[in-house]
Design a protein around this motif. Structure first.
Motif, PDB file in Angstrom:
ATOM      1  N   LEU A 158      -5.761  -9.954   4.500  1.00  0.00           N
ATOM      2  CA  LEU A 158      -5.649  -8.767   3.453  1.00  0.00           C
ATOM      3  C   LEU A 158      -6.492  -7.628   4.389  1.00  0.00           C
ATOM      4  N   ALA A 159      -7.841  -7.805   4.872  1.00  0.00           N
ATOM      5  CA  ALA A 159      -8.508  -6.915   5.701  1.00  0.00           C
ATOM      6  C   ALA A 159      -7.764  -6.410   6.846  1.00  0.00           C
ATOM      7  N   GLY A 160      -7.199  -7.068   7.347  1.00  0.00           N
ATOM      8  CA  GLY A 160      -6.078  -6.497   8.588  1.00  0.00           C
ATOM      9  C   GLY A 160      -4.854  -5.684   8.020  1.00  0.00           C
ATOM     10  N   ARG A 161      -4.848  -5.444   6.834  1.00  0.00           N
ATOM     11  CA  ARG A 161      -3.573  -4.880   6.338  1.00  0.00           C
ATOM     12  C   ARG A 161      -3.973  -3.816   5.233  1.00  0.00           C
ATOM     13  N   ILE A 162      -5.136  -3.654   4.936  1.00  0.00           N
ATOM     14  CA  ILE A 162      -5.555  -2.505   3.994  1.00  0.00           C
ATOM     15  C   ILE A 162      -6.301  -1.412   4.831  1.00  0.00           C
ATOM     16  N   ASP A 163      -5.869  -0.241   4.670  1.00  0.00           N
ATOM     17  CA  ASP A 163      -6.715   0.867   5.200  1.00  0.00           C
ATOM     18  C   ASP A 163      -8.131   1.163   4.824  1.00  0.00           C
ATOM     19  N   VAL A 164      -9.012   1.297   5.518  1.00  0.00           N
ATOM     20  CA  VAL A 164     -10.507   1.420   5.044  1.00  0.00           C
ATOM     21  C   VAL A 164     -10.682   2.551   4.249  1.00  0.00           C
ATOM     22  N   GLY A 165      -9.910   3.476   4.756  1.00  0.00           N
ATOM     23  CA  GLY A 165     -10.076   4.765   3.768  1.00  0.00           C
ATOM     24  C   GLY A 165      -9.232   5.100   2.370  1.00  0.00           C
ATOM     25  N   GLU A 166      -8.397   4.089   2.154  1.00  0.00           N
ATOM     26  CA  GLU A 166      -7.430   4.162   1.323  1.00  0.00           C
ATOM     27  C   GLU A 166      -8.074   3.568  -0.005  1.00  0.00           C
ATOM     28  N   ARG A 167      -7.966   4.512  -1.062  1.00  0.00           N
ATOM     29  CA  ARG A 167      -8.571   4.011  -2.553  1.00  0.00           C
ATOM     30  C   ARG A 167      -7.501   3.208  -3.222  1.00  0.00           C
ATOM     31  N   GLY A 168      -7.985   2.580  -4.298  1.00  0.00           N
ATOM     32  CA  GLY A 168      -7.036   1.590  -4.980  1.00  0.00           C
ATOM     33  C   GLY A 168      -7.693   0.533  -5.515  1.00  0.00           C
ATOM     34  N   THR A 169      -6.911  -0.418  -6.152  1.00  0.00           N
ATOM     35  CA  THR A 169      -7.287  -1.669  -6.556  1.00  0.00           C
ATOM     36  C   THR A 169      -6.748  -2.673  -5.962  1.00  0.00           C
ATOM     37  N   LEU A 170      -7.375  -3.895  -5.812  1.00  0.00           N
ATOM     38  CA  LEU A 170      -6.640  -5.117  -5.092  1.00  0.00           C
ATOM     39  C   LEU A 170      -6.215  -6.024  -6.237  1.00  0.00           C
ATOM     40  N   ARG A 171      -5.288  -6.221  -6.434  1.00  0.00           N
ATOM     41  CA  ARG A 171      -4.668  -7.270  -7.198  1.00  0.00           C
ATOM     42  C   ARG A 171      -4.152  -8.475  -6.499  1.00  0.00           C
ATOM     43  N   LEU A 172      -4.883  -9.631  -6.653  1.00  0.00           N
ATOM     44  CA  LEU A 172      -4.396 -10.929  -5.901  1.00  0.00           C
ATOM     45  C   LEU A 172      -3.766 -12.053  -7.046  1.00  0.00           C
ATOM     46  N   GLU A 173      -2.715 -12.392  -6.645  1.00  0.00           N
ATOM     47  CA  GLU A 173      -2.046 -13.383  -7.578  1.00  0.00           C
ATOM     48  C   GLU A 173      -1.818 -14.616  -6.875  1.00  0.00           C
ATOM     49  N   THR A 229       0.901  -1.229  -0.086  1.00  0.00           N
ATOM     50  CA  THR A 229       0.203  -0.101  -0.009  1.00  0.00           C
ATOM     51  C   THR A 229       0.993   1.092  -0.075  1.00  0.00           C
ATOM     52  N   SER A 230       0.286   2.313   0.012  1.00  0.00           N
ATOM     53  CA  SER A 230       0.995   3.545   0.087  1.00  0.00           C
ATOM     54  C   SER A 230       1.804   3.778   1.257  1.00  0.00           C
ATOM     55  N   ALA A 231       1.537   3.061   2.363  1.00  0.00           N
ATOM     56  CA  ALA A 231       2.013   3.134   3.625  1.00  0.00           C
ATOM     57  C   ALA A 231       3.118   2.106   3.796  1.00  0.00           C
ATOM     58  N   GLY A 232       3.379   1.448   2.774  1.00  0.00           N
ATOM     59  CA  GLY A 232       4.431   0.301   2.817  1.00  0.00           C
ATOM     60  C   GLY A 232       4.090  -0.990   2.362  1.00  0.00           C
ATOM     61  N   THR A 233       5.011  -2.077   2.737  1.00  0.00           N
ATOM     62  CA  THR A 233       4.656  -3.267   2.440  1.00  0.00           C
ATOM     63  C   THR A 233       4.433  -4.045   3.429  1.00  0.00           C
ATOM     64  N   HIS A 234       3.320  -4.950   3.657  1.00  0.00           N
ATOM     65  CA  HIS A 234       2.905  -5.772   5.001  1.00  0.00           C
ATOM     66  C   HIS A 234       2.899  -6.933   4.446  1.00  0.00           C
ATOM     67  N   PRO A 235       3.707  -8.050   4.984  1.00  0.00           N
ATOM     68  CA  PRO A 235       3.873  -9.284   4.820  1.00  0.00           C
ATOM     69  C   PRO A 235       2.715 -10.181   5.737  1.00  0.00           C
ATOM     70  N   PHE A 236       2.433 -11.361   5.111  1.00  0.00           N
ATOM     71  CA  PHE A 236       1.351 -12.068   6.062  1.00  0.00           C
ATOM     72  C   PHE A 236       2.024 -13.566   5.848  1.00  0.00           C
ATOM     73  N   ARG A 237       1.695 -14.432   6.712  1.00  0.00           N
ATOM     74  CA  ARG A 237       1.879 -15.952   6.731  1.00  0.00           C
ATOM     75  C   ARG A 237       1.197 -16.755   7.573  1.00  0.00           C
ATOM     76  N   PHE A 238       0.516 -17.579   7.165  1.00  0.00           N
ATOM     77  CA  PHE A 238      -0.136 -18.488   7.752  1.00  0.00           C
ATOM     78  C   PHE A 238       0.031 -20.062   7.283  1.00  0.00           C
ATOM     79  N   GLU A 239      -0.293 -20.992   8.122  1.00  0.00           N
ATOM     80  CA  GLU A 239      -0.271 -22.512   7.797  1.00  0.00           C
ATOM     81  C   GLU A 239      -1.891 -22.981   7.982  1.00  0.00           C
ATOM     82  N   VAL A 240      -2.315 -23.778   6.791  1.00  0.00           N
ATOM     83  CA  VAL A 240      -3.542 -24.485   7.001  1.00  0.00           C
ATOM     84  C   VAL A 240      -3.656 -25.816   6.969  1.00  0.00           C
ATOM     85  N   ALA A 241      -4.590 -26.602   7.724  1.00  0.00           N
ATOM     86  CA  ALA A 241      -4.530 -27.947   7.781  1.00  0.00           C
ATOM     87  C   ALA A 241      -4.889 -28.565   6.719  1.00  0.00           C
TER      88      ALA A 241
END
Length: 188
Positions: free
Chosen positions: A173-188, A143-155
């Motif tokens: 994703l929801a925990g790392r994107i500012d609600v008031g921020e405008r933009g496009t989410l691209r998921l790869e 985001t404009s505020a920087g890069t926010h990594p995430f990691r988890f493991e799933v059964a």
């Protein structure tokens, strides 16, 4: 109850009908406990871990018996899956919520200490000290505020894993994107 840490209310609400169809009561969890418990005894709390990492999802129940490293717990089915392989963890009960409609315990998942290998009508069964293979999910949100990594493991479960990955990814994703921020989410 299914304790969910790192999952915002909007994500829990969206997936609630699916979770309820599986017999879960989704709720806020205590996340991961710092408790150093590495074994289980009858009457202690044990958790069936579905997701762990930046997002945590686990169901906690009571240990019935431990015999030579073999564990029986819950006293009822978990998913009704029969044979399976998911992490077994120690757990800590944080609070008991008493209700005339449905009492439940709030818990925090501790260290993974074994594997749940059977999910039968009368109990779950597993083995202390046995490892499980999980699906590793990593990513980053820029985001404009920087890069926010995430990691988890799933059964690993043919039926559950895709939905668990979706829920945990949405939570991350929801925990790392500012609600008031405008933009496009691209998921790869």
């Amino acid at each position: 109850p299914l304790s969910m840490g790192g999952v915002p209310l909007s994500i829990r609400t969206f997936f609630e009908p699916y979770l309820r169809s599986l017999g879960f009561e989704p709720g806020v969890g205590g996340g991961t406990s710092a408790s150093p418990v590495t074994s289980l005894v009858p009457g202690s709390a044990a958790a069936a871990v579905l997701v762990r990492g930046d997002v945590d999802m686990a169901a906690t129940g009571t240990v019935t018996v431990v015999d030579n490293g073999r564990v029986l717990a819950f006293g009822h089915p978990f998913l009704g899956a029969g044979a399976l392989s998911i992490p077994l963890a120690a757990a800590e009960i944080l609070n008991t919520m008493v209700s005339a409609q449905r009492s439940f315990k709030m818990s925090a998942t501790g260290l993974t200490i074994g594997e749940i290998s059977q999910d039968r009508l009368t109990a779950i069964a597993g083995q202390l000290g046995k490892e499980t293979s999980l699906i590793d999910v990593t990513g980053q949100v820029r985001t404009s505020a920087g890069t926010h990594p995430f990691r988890f493991e799933v059964a690993r479960d043919v039926k559950l894993s895709p939905r668990l990955v979706a829920m945990a990814t949405a939570g991350a994703l929801a925990g790392r994107i500012d609600v008031g921020e405008r933009g496009t989410l691209r998921l790869e």
